[in-house]
Design a protein around this motif. Structure first.
Motif, short mmCIF file in Angstrom:
data_model
loop_
_atom_site.label_atom_id
_atom_site.label_comp_id
_atom_site.label_asym_id
_atom_site.label_seq_id
_atom_site.Cartn_x
_atom_site.Cartn_y
_atom_site.Cartn_z
N ARG A 67 0.82 -1.21 0.00
CA ARG A 67 0.00 0.00 0.00
C ARG A 67 0.85 1.26 0.00
O ARG A 67 0.56 2.23 -0.66
N ARG A 68 1.94 1.24 0.74
CA ARG A 68 2.79 2.44 0.84
C ARG A 68 4.01 2.35 -0.08
O ARG A 68 4.91 3.18 0.03
N ARG A 69 4.07 1.35 -0.91
CA ARG A 69 5.20 1.16 -1.83
C ARG A 69 6.51 1.02 -1.08
O ARG A 69 7.55 1.54 -1.49
N ASN A 70 6.48 0.30 0.05
CA ASN A 70 7.67 0.21 0.89
C ASN A 70 8.07 -1.21 1.26
O ASN A 70 8.68 -1.44 2.29
N ARG A 71 7.71 -2.17 0.40
CA ARG A 71 8.09 -3.54 0.72
C ARG A 71 8.16 -4.39 -0.53
O ARG A 71 7.58 -4.07 -1.56
N ALA A 72 8.90 -5.49 -0.41
CA ALA A 72 9.03 -6.43 -1.52
C ALA A 72 7.72 -7.22 -1.66
O ALA A 72 7.12 -7.62 -0.66
N THR A 73 7.27 -7.40 -2.89
CA THR A 73 6.07 -8.17 -3.16
C THR A 73 6.26 -9.02 -4.40
O THR A 73 7.14 -8.76 -5.22
N ALA A 74 5.44 -10.03 -4.52
CA ALA A 74 5.35 -10.83 -5.74
C ALA A 74 3.87 -11.06 -6.02
O ALA A 74 3.07 -11.21 -5.09
N THR A 75 3.52 -11.09 -7.29
CA THR A 75 2.12 -11.20 -7.70
C THR A 75 1.98 -12.30 -8.73
O THR A 75 2.80 -12.40 -9.64
N VAL A 76 0.93 -13.10 -8.57
CA VAL A 76 0.57 -14.11 -9.58
C VAL A 76 -0.65 -13.57 -10.31
O VAL A 76 -1.62 -13.16 -9.69
N SER A 77 -0.59 -13.56 -11.63
CA SER A 77 -1.72 -13.08 -12.42
C SER A 77 -1.92 -13.98 -13.63
O SER A 77 -1.09 -14.84 -13.91
N ASN A 78 -3.02 -13.75 -14.30
CA ASN A 78 -3.31 -14.49 -15.52
C ASN A 78 -3.61 -13.46 -16.60
O ASN A 78 -4.44 -12.59 -16.42
N THR A 79 -2.94 -13.59 -17.75
CA THR A 79 -3.05 -12.59 -18.81
C THR A 79 -4.14 -12.90 -19.83
O THR A 79 -4.35 -12.11 -20.74
N ALA A 80 -4.82 -14.02 -19.70
CA ALA A 80 -5.93 -14.32 -20.62
C ALA A 80 -7.02 -13.26 -20.42
O ALA A 80 -7.36 -12.91 -19.29
N TYR A 81 -7.57 -12.76 -21.52
CA TYR A 81 -8.55 -11.67 -21.40
C TYR A 81 -9.79 -12.09 -20.63
O TYR A 81 -10.49 -11.26 -20.05
N TYR A 82 -10.08 -13.38 -20.56
CA TYR A 82 -11.27 -13.87 -19.87
C TYR A 82 -10.97 -14.43 -18.48
O TYR A 82 -11.82 -15.07 -17.86
N ALA A 83 -9.78 -14.18 -17.96
CA ALA A 83 -9.38 -14.73 -16.65
C ALA A 83 -10.33 -14.31 -15.54
O ALA A 83 -10.64 -15.10 -14.64
N ARG A 84 -10.82 -13.08 -15.58
CA ARG A 84 -11.74 -12.60 -14.54
C ARG A 84 -13.00 -13.46 -14.51
O ARG A 84 -13.53 -13.77 -13.46
N TRP A 85 -13.50 -13.85 -15.69
CA TRP A 85 -14.72 -14.64 -15.75
C TRP A 85 -14.49 -16.06 -15.27
O TRP A 85 -15.38 -16.67 -14.68
N VAL A 86 -13.31 -16.60 -15.51
CA VAL A 86 -12.98 -17.94 -15.00
C VAL A 86 -12.91 -17.89 -13.48
O VAL A 86 -13.43 -18.76 -12.79
N GLU A 87 -12.27 -16.86 -12.96
CA GLU A 87 -12.10 -16.74 -11.51
C GLU A 87 -13.43 -16.49 -10.80
O GLU A 87 -13.77 -17.18 -9.84
N TYR A 88 -14.20 -15.52 -11.27
CA TYR A 88 -15.41 -15.09 -10.56
C TYR A 88 -16.72 -15.62 -11.14
O TYR A 88 -17.76 -15.48 -10.52
N GLY A 89 -16.68 -16.18 -12.34
CA GLY A 89 -17.88 -16.71 -12.96
C GLY A 89 -18.73 -15.63 -13.62
O GLY A 89 -18.45 -14.44 -13.52
N THR A 90 -19.77 -16.08 -14.30
CA THR A 90 -20.75 -15.20 -14.93
C THR A 90 -22.13 -15.75 -14.63
O THR A 90 -22.28 -16.72 -13.88
N GLU A 91 -23.12 -15.19 -15.27
CA GLU A 91 -24.47 -15.71 -15.08
C GLU A 91 -24.61 -17.12 -15.64
O GLU A 91 -25.45 -17.90 -15.20
N ARG A 92 -23.79 -17.45 -16.63
CA ARG A 92 -23.89 -18.75 -17.30
C ARG A 92 -22.79 -19.74 -16.92
O ARG A 92 -22.94 -20.93 -17.17
N VAL A 93 -21.70 -19.23 -16.37
CA VAL A 93 -20.55 -20.09 -16.06
C VAL A 93 -20.25 -19.96 -14.57
O VAL A 93 -20.16 -18.86 -14.04
N ARG A 94 -20.06 -21.10 -13.92
CA ARG A 94 -19.77 -21.06 -12.48
C ARG A 94 -18.36 -20.53 -12.24
O ARG A 94 -17.47 -20.66 -13.08
N ALA A 95 -18.15 -19.93 -11.09
CA ALA A 95 -16.83 -19.42 -10.71
C ALA A 95 -15.91 -20.58 -10.37
O ALA A 95 -16.31 -21.52 -9.68
N HIS A 96 -14.69 -20.54 -10.87
CA HIS A 96 -13.71 -21.59 -10.58
C HIS A 96 -12.78 -21.22 -9.44
O HIS A 96 -12.18 -22.10 -8.83
#
Length: 109
Positions: A67-96
Motif C-alpha cells: 500500500r505504501r510502496r515500501n516492501r518487496a512483493t510478488a504477484t501471480v496473475s493471468n493474462t488471458a482476457y477472460y481470466a476474470r470470468w474464469v475466476e469469478y464466474g458469470t451468469e452462465r458459467v460457475r466461478a472456478h
C-alpha cells in the motif's frame, strides 16, 4: 538476565525491501502459480483455444510494493482476457476461483 531487544524501524524497512524477502515472495508466488496451473480448467472440444488460460499465469515482483510502496512483493496473475470470468464466474458459467484456491493451498510450500 535476559537481553533486551530494541527494534529499529529503519532496519525493519530495509528488511522488508531486501532482495532476500523479494526472493522468498517470488518463491511462494511460483508455488501458487504451479498449483493454479495444475487446477486450471481446460476448455473442451468447442473451445477455440484450449489450454490458453492454463498457460497464461505469470509471476511478477517488485521491491516497491504494498500500500505504501515500501516492501518487496510478488504477484501471480493471468493474462488471458477472460481470466476474470474464469475466476469469478458469470451468469452462465460457475466461478472456478483458481487463484483463490491456489493461494490457499500453495503459499506455504
Amino acid at each position: 538476565m535476559a537481553a533486551k531487544f530494541k527494534m529499529s524501524r529503519k532496519g525493519v524497512g530495509q528488511l522488508l525491501r531486501s532482495e532476500m524477502v523479494r526472493a522468498e515472495m517470488v518463491r511462494r508466488a511460483q508455488v501458487i502459480k504451479s498449483v493454479a496451473e495444475a487446477i486450471a480448467p481446460v476448455g473442451g472440444e468447442s473451445d477455440p483455444h484450449p489450454g490458453h488460460y492454463k498457460g497464461s499465469f505469470k509471476v511478477s515482483s517488485t521491491l516497491r510494493g504494498g500500500r505504501r510502496r515500501n516492501r518487496a512483493t510478488a504477484t501471480v496473475s493471468n493474462t488471458a482476457y477472460y481470466a476474470r470470468w474464469v475466476e469469478y464466474g458469470t451468469e452462465r458459467v460457475r466461478a472456478h476461483h483458481v487463484l483463490l484456491r491456489a493461494a490457499q493451498a500453495g503459499g506455504r510450500g
